[in-house]
Design an enzyme around this catalytic site. Structure first.
Site, PDB file in Angstrom:
ATOM      1  N   ARG A 187       0.848  -1.192   0.000  1.00  0.00           N
ATOM      2  CA  ARG A 187       0.000   0.000   0.000  1.00  0.00           C
ATOM      3  C   ARG A 187       0.884   1.241   0.000  1.00  0.00           C
ATOM      4  O   ARG A 187       1.923   1.273   0.653  1.00  0.00           O
ATOM      5  CB  ARG A 187      -0.905   0.020   1.235  1.00  0.00           C
ATOM      6  CG  ARG A 187      -2.033  -0.977   1.184  1.00  0.00           C
ATOM      7  CD  ARG A 187      -2.960  -0.863   2.370  1.00  0.00           C
ATOM      8  NE  ARG A 187      -2.316  -1.259   3.606  1.00  0.00           N
ATOM      9  CZ  ARG A 187      -1.791  -0.442   4.494  1.00  0.00           C
ATOM     10  NH1 ARG A 187      -1.840   0.866   4.326  1.00  0.00           N
ATOM     11  NH2 ARG A 187      -1.223  -0.901   5.594  1.00  0.00           N
ATOM     12  N   TYR A 192      -1.490  -3.595  -6.911  1.00  0.00           N
ATOM     13  CA  TYR A 192      -1.200  -4.433  -5.748  1.00  0.00           C
ATOM     14  C   TYR A 192      -2.196  -4.263  -4.601  1.00  0.00           C
ATOM     15  O   TYR A 192      -2.515  -3.141  -4.195  1.00  0.00           O
ATOM     16  CB  TYR A 192       0.209  -4.116  -5.202  1.00  0.00           C
ATOM     17  CG  TYR A 192       0.785  -5.266  -4.399  1.00  0.00           C
ATOM     18  CD1 TYR A 192       1.486  -6.291  -5.029  1.00  0.00           C
ATOM     19  CD2 TYR A 192       0.600  -5.358  -3.022  1.00  0.00           C
ATOM     20  CE1 TYR A 192       1.991  -7.361  -4.303  1.00  0.00           C
ATOM     21  CE2 TYR A 192       1.101  -6.429  -2.294  1.00  0.00           C
ATOM     22  CZ  TYR A 192       1.792  -7.428  -2.944  1.00  0.00           C
ATOM     23  OH  TYR A 192       2.287  -8.490  -2.228  1.00  0.00           O
ATOM     24  N   HIS A 204     -10.873  -1.736  11.508  1.00  0.00           N
ATOM     25  CA  HIS A 204      -9.782  -2.607  11.057  1.00  0.00           C
ATOM     26  C   HIS A 204      -9.581  -3.701  12.109  1.00  0.00           C
ATOM     27  O   HIS A 204      -8.616  -3.672  12.866  1.00  0.00           O
ATOM     28  CB  HIS A 204      -8.525  -1.737  10.902  1.00  0.00           C
ATOM     29  CG  HIS A 204      -7.378  -2.414  10.244  1.00  0.00           C
ATOM     30  ND1 HIS A 204      -6.072  -2.026  10.442  1.00  0.00           N
ATOM     31  CD2 HIS A 204      -7.315  -3.452   9.377  1.00  0.00           C
ATOM     32  CE1 HIS A 204      -5.265  -2.790   9.735  1.00  0.00           C
ATOM     33  NE2 HIS A 204      -5.996  -3.671   9.079  1.00  0.00           N
ATOM     34  N   SER A 238      -1.379  -3.376  10.610  1.00  0.00           N
ATOM     35  CA  SER A 238      -1.051  -4.370   9.588  1.00  0.00           C
ATOM     36  C   SER A 238       0.160  -5.209  10.006  1.00  0.00           C
ATOM     37  O   SER A 238       1.120  -4.676  10.558  1.00  0.00           O
ATOM     38  CB  SER A 238      -0.730  -3.658   8.278  1.00  0.00           C
ATOM     39  OG  SER A 238      -1.752  -2.743   7.978  1.00  0.00           O
ATOM     40  N   ARG A 290       2.035 -12.083  -0.241  1.00  0.00           N
ATOM     41  CA  ARG A 290       0.676 -12.336   0.257  1.00  0.00           C
ATOM     42  C   ARG A 290       0.081 -13.611  -0.319  1.00  0.00           C
ATOM     43  O   ARG A 290       0.438 -14.046  -1.409  1.00  0.00           O
ATOM     44  CB  ARG A 290      -0.237 -11.181  -0.163  1.00  0.00           C
ATOM     45  CG  ARG A 290       0.145  -9.820   0.401  1.00  0.00           C
ATOM     46  CD  ARG A 290      -0.357  -9.677   1.804  1.00  0.00           C
ATOM     47  NE  ARG A 290      -0.028  -8.381   2.392  1.00  0.00           N
ATOM     48  CZ  ARG A 290      -0.774  -7.785   3.313  1.00  0.00           C
ATOM     49  NH1 ARG A 290      -1.881  -8.343   3.751  1.00  0.00           N
ATOM     50  NH2 ARG A 290      -0.414  -6.643   3.823  1.00  0.00           N
ATOM     51  N   CYS A 324       0.636  -7.472  12.307  1.00  0.00           N
ATOM     52  CA  CYS A 324       0.903  -7.660  13.747  1.00  0.00           C
ATOM     53  C   CYS A 324       0.258  -8.946  14.248  1.00  0.00           C
ATOM     54  O   CYS A 324      -0.002  -9.080  15.445  1.00  0.00           O
ATOM     55  CB  CYS A 324       0.367  -6.487  14.555  1.00  0.00           C
ATOM     56  SG  CYS A 324       1.425  -5.049  14.502  1.00  0.00           S
ATOM     57  N   LYS A 368      -9.567  -2.084   1.738  1.00  0.00           N
ATOM     58  CA  LYS A 368      -9.235  -0.909   2.566  1.00  0.00           C
ATOM     59  C   LYS A 368      -9.999   0.336   2.101  1.00  0.00           C
ATOM     60  O   LYS A 368     -10.447   1.136   2.916  1.00  0.00           O
ATOM     61  CB  LYS A 368      -7.737  -0.641   2.518  1.00  0.00           C
ATOM     62  CG  LYS A 368      -6.876  -1.819   2.924  1.00  0.00           C
ATOM     63  CD  LYS A 368      -7.159  -2.270   4.319  1.00  0.00           C
ATOM     64  CE  LYS A 368      -6.166  -3.314   4.772  1.00  0.00           C
ATOM     65  NZ  LYS A 368      -6.418  -3.780   6.122  1.00  0.00           N
ATOM     66  N   ASP A 414      -9.618  -9.295   9.254  1.00  0.00           N
ATOM     67  CA  ASP A 414      -9.083  -7.957   8.953  1.00  0.00           C
ATOM     68  C   ASP A 414     -10.060  -6.807   9.188  1.00  0.00           C
ATOM     69  O   ASP A 414      -9.629  -5.740   9.607  1.00  0.00           O
ATOM     70  CB  ASP A 414      -8.612  -7.920   7.489  1.00  0.00           C
ATOM     71  CG  ASP A 414      -7.689  -6.744   7.202  1.00  0.00           C
ATOM     72  OD1 ASP A 414      -6.838  -6.441   8.047  1.00  0.00           O
ATOM     73  OD2 ASP A 414      -7.833  -6.124   6.134  1.00  0.00           O
TER      74      ASP A 414
END
Ligand code: OXD
Ligand code: MN
Length: 609
Positions: A84, A224, A253, A275, A392, A277, A233, A300
């Protein structure tokens, strides 16, 4: 379609669209972007297979060994398009104040002019895909419809996994239904005698723009992840957070998990973590405490609305997981490893000689040879990573062995506890329970974490990331905090309890104090029992904490000294945070709710007592 010539690329698709707003918009985008073809997505398996074939033929993707990973592909992007791009992400609200200091802002008319220039002719030589999608189970009163127009078959394939897409969504939209518009172009038109590249994108211009007033997203130049899969998002967080503010609900989130006790009692927990974690790991955790069970609802994003009983009900708006691959293993997250055994897309991992994927941390022993994500030969002696740190997997949620049976329940699940977490080596204890909703909002608003590779930029720097929403809140964060407080003050509301967790505390030598992973179930058990009123806690200046004897550590080999460090209140450390919190809050000026300033002052007084 009234204005389209009979043989225009839109005419075939147009015949199938009954929604006037959608029809007009498809025509507008096609006229601007000039694609060779328009394809209205039906969401079928044949369509998914077609996207895969197109990617295989253009060299974007490689089929993985069907004996190792059936129906799965391997894709590599390029070095300029791997994560991102927060510095290229804009909230184009009418005024800069509405976007707040937490967002890049551009005046909407000016940004639209710039984007119109960029989108003009940007799909030449390509197919324009129209992807109707639903965020949330079809028919759920909490779900919302969007339509993404994209020139990327990779996006179509990923959206097939990540959302409900196609004809059934168009049917739900009906003739008059409203939807979020998502324009997406990789920004790489192909001339008549030009070859396409394996990962088309625009290395010069990238814009991920949100127009909250008109509920629109315009994304240019990147193919991406969160830059391009606009349901995730951009829609489910940045635009939805604005809708949630206007309609009195929460778009967050957060993972959603179901926790069942040995007696069969159930609690539902959401958790906000920045993100990379370990949200996916926590959502699929295998409990090490006998008889306790965790099942997954989402990893998420959570959308939460009040039910008639005054409780907050959450749905997972997504249908798949777009998980960080490095670090995922049979040890760290066996359920994720079992989810991705088939029907999955792998991006920027490494390729094994027998046609499977590998990434750092997947196995203790590294393979003797690989093709790395940059298409270079790799051996364990190579002085570089074989997979990108933000590599990913995209995989269907329904394949997860511990997906909860209610994960697609249209009414959602009633939430008992909300967790805020982050990566903090010092100061923040293993777990804190807030005194009340306002104190919990304060703890969420001041959460901080060391940065990871999910976004482009430096890794390992401490940043405040309120509610893990810093990169995802579509409006001014001071007003967002006020919204949280307002939700908590809703008449008749029965709010969840709020907790802070930190699995990442380290000792002076840099060693983790807590084993993490499945052992986090010990903390979840305490949280469950606090919700039931059956576990002990002590009031401290920073909130309610378990004493070492209040946590179930039976069978866990952890030194008593570690446990007391993990549950200790570091008064000096917290006092050191106070000026930093004030400084952080200052940027929101008048929009910062006074209640949050009061909370800092009260914290300081309690610490100094
Ligand atoms: C994600 C992120 O991809 O938070 O989920 O970056
Ligand atoms: Mn995320």
């Amino acid at each position: 379609m009234a204005n389209a010539p009979v043989d225009s690329p839109v005419s075939a698709a147009a015949g199938k669209i009954k929604n006037k707003k959608l029809l007009d918009w498809v025509e507008e985008v096609a006229a601007m972007c000039r694609p060779d073809r328009v394809h209205l997505c039906d969401g079928s398996d044949q369509e998914y297979q077609l996207m895969i074939r197109i990617m295989l033929q253009s060299g974007s993707a490689i089929s993985l060994n069907p004996e190792r990973r059936p129906n799965s592909i391997y894709v590599r992007s390029t070095t300029v398009d791997v994560a991102r791009v927060e510095d290229r992400t804009f909230i184009c609200s009418k005024t800069q104040d509405e976007a707040g200091p937490n967002n890049n802002w551009e005046e909407p008319t000016r940004m639209r002019r710039r984007l119109t220039e960029l989108f003009t002719g940007s799909m030449r030589g390509r197919t324009m895909y129209v992807i109707p999608y639903c965020m949330g189970p079809l028919g759920s009163p909490i779900a919302k419809v969007g339509v993404e127009i994209s020139d990327s078959p990779y996006v179509v394939a990923n959206m097939h996994i990540m959302a409900r897409v196609g004809t059934k969504v168009l049917e739900q939209l009906g003739a008059d239904g409203d939807f979020v518009k998502g324009w997406h172009s990789v920004g790489a038109p192909i001339g008549p005698n030009e070859q396409d590249s394996a990962w088309p994108c625009n290395s010069e211009h990238k814009y991920i723009c949100h127009f909250p007033e008109t509920r629109e997203i315009l994304s240019f130049g990147s193919g991406y992840g969160g830059n391009a899969l606009l349901g995730k998002k951009c829609h489910a967080l940045r635009i939805a957070s604005v809708q949630a503010r206007d309609e009195s609900w929460l778009a967050e989130h957060m993972l959603i998990l179901k926790l069942t006790s040995p007696k069969g009692e159930v609690k539902y927990v959401t958790g906000a973590f920045p993100s990379a974690c370990g949200k996916t790991n926590l959502a699929m955790l295998i409990s090490t405490v006998p008889g306790w069970k965790v099942e997954t609802i989402g990893d998420d994003i959570a959308w939460m609305k009040f039910g008639d009983d005054g409780r907050l009900y959450a749905i997972n708006p997504e249908a798949g997981f777009f998980g960080v691959a490095p670090g995922t293993s049979m040890k760290s997250n066996p359920n994720a490893m079992l989810t991705i055994t088939k029907n999955s897309i792998f991006t920027n991992c490494a390729l094994t000689p027998d046609g499977d994927v590998w990434w750092e941390g997947m196995t203790d022993e590294k393979p003797a040879e690989l093709m790395d994500w940059l298409r270079r030969q790799w051996t364990p002696d190579s002085a570089r990573l074989a997979s990108h740190a933000n590599a990913r997997f995209t995989t269907p949620a329904k394949q997860c062995p511990v997906i909860a049976k209610e994960w697609e329940d249209p009414k959602g699940v009633p939430i008992d506890a909300i967790l805020f977490g982050g990566r903090r080596a010092t100061v923040i204890p293993l777990v804190i329970e807030s005194f009340d909703w306002q104190h919990g909002t304060f703890l969420g608003a001041t959460a901080s974490s060391e940065t990871t590779a999910a976004a482009a930029g430096k890794v390992g720097q401490l940043r405040r990331d309120p509610m893990a929403m810093l990169p995802f809140c579509g409006y001014d964060m001071g007003s967002y905090f006020a919204h949280w407080l307002k939700i908590g003050a809703t008449p008749g509301a029965k709010m969840p309890k709020i907790f802070v967790v930190n699995w990442f505390r380290k000792d002076e030598k840099g060693k983790f104090l807590w084993p993490g992973y499945g052992e986090n179930s010990r903390v979840l058990k305490w949280i469950f029992e606090r919700c039931n009123g059956t576990a002990n806690a002590v009031d401290t200046p920073i909130g309610r904490l378990p004493r070492p004897e209040d946590l179930d550590v039976g069978g866990l080999d952890i030194p008593a000294a570690n446990l007391s460090k993990l549950l200790n209140v570091d008064v000096e450390g917290w006092l050191g945070e106070i000026p930093l919190i004030h400084q952080f809050f200052d940027q929101f000026g008048e929009r910062l709710p006074k209640a949050l300033r009061d909370e800092v002052n009260r914290l300081e007084q309690r610490l100094k007592k």
